[in-house]
Design an enzyme around this catalytic site. Structure first.
Site, PDB file in Angstrom:
ATOM      1  N   GLY A 179       0.810  -1.224   0.000  1.00 44.07           N
ATOM      2  CA  GLY A 179       0.000   0.000   0.000  1.00 44.07           C
ATOM      3  C   GLY A 179       0.834   1.259   0.000  1.00 44.07           C
ATOM      4  O   GLY A 179       1.640   1.458   0.890  1.00 44.07           O
ATOM      5  N   SER A 180       0.666   2.147  -0.983  1.00 42.64           N
ATOM      6  CA  SER A 180       1.587   3.254  -1.121  1.00 42.64           C
ATOM      7  C   SER A 180       1.105   4.245  -2.178  1.00 42.64           C
ATOM      8  O   SER A 180      -0.071   4.273  -2.522  1.00 42.64           O
ATOM      9  CB  SER A 180       2.967   2.709  -1.481  1.00 42.64           C
ATOM     10  OG  SER A 180       2.836   1.694  -2.454  1.00 42.64           O
TER      11      SER A 180
END
Length: 212
Positions: A179-180
């Site tokens: 997640g980013s």
């Protein structure tokens, strides 16, 4: 785009192998093994890395990651010290997390900045979170900055290029685990092709067209 590890990214092999072994070892325990099978399935879907068709032409800036557009604005490029057009792609844990070159280019500079792990969807994540930025120069002389940003869950940025590396449009150059976000800074005058909220696919979605 062809590379040595299609379908499942090499970064995920240890995680997939570990969760599969645990799930198999615990299978004799019946329902107790279910969480480990769920974790195995999650790892497989997270590290999937399908091939992509390269969209656009030589002046097309492609999405460097799968996800959702969260920023389209004129902004200060903190790396090249200029006003630029900024487009940001937020990746949740269900998106493909391979990062790909937004255009045919050569890497000019690379910066790594340690930092926090705020929710990558927040605006201040661009300046406060752990990040790795690349200064890219296109074959036609345009300068872009492409920034990998760690998120609330993502704690590991992987970047495989150095100054002098030549990249084809859509070529895989890095990965962010769990997640980013990726920010792209483009020259003013670029024509944006996306709006906030759009879902984009790395390499297959055109973010903008560079000015002539």
């Amino acid at each position: 785009m062809n590379y040595p590890h299609p379908i499942i990214a090499k970064e995920g092999w240890p995680f997939i192998a570990a969760t599969l072994i645990l799930a198999l070892l615990l299978s004799s325990m019946g329902a107790w093994s279910i969480p480990f099978w769920i974790l195995f399935v999650f790892c497989v879907q997270f590290f999937r890395d399908p091939g992509r068709v390269v969209a656009g032409g030589p002046d097309s800036v492609l999405a460097p990651a799968d996800g959702r557009i969260v920023v389209v604005e004129e902004s200060e490029d903190p790396y090249l010290g200029r006003r630029a057009l900024k487009v940001s792609v937020f990746m949740n844990v269900f998106n493909v997390h391979s990062n790909r070159s937004p255009i045919e280019c050569t890497v000019q500079q690379k910066w790594y900045k340690p930092g926090s792990f705020l929710n990558a969807a927040l605006a201040k994540a661009s300046l406060e979170n752990e990040r790795c930025a690349l200064h890219l120069r296109t074959t036609r002389g345009h300068d872009l900055t492409c920034v990998q940003i760690a998120g609330l869950v993502a704690r590991r940025i992987l970047n495989y290029v150095e100054p002098g590396t030549a990249l084809a449009a859509g070529q895989r150059y890095g990965f962010i685990r769990f997640g980013s976000r990726v920010d792209v800074y483009m020259p003013l005058g670029s024509k944006v092709k996306v709006v906030i909220g759009d879902k984009v696919s790395a390499t297959s979605t055109v973010l903008a067209e560079l000015p002539e």
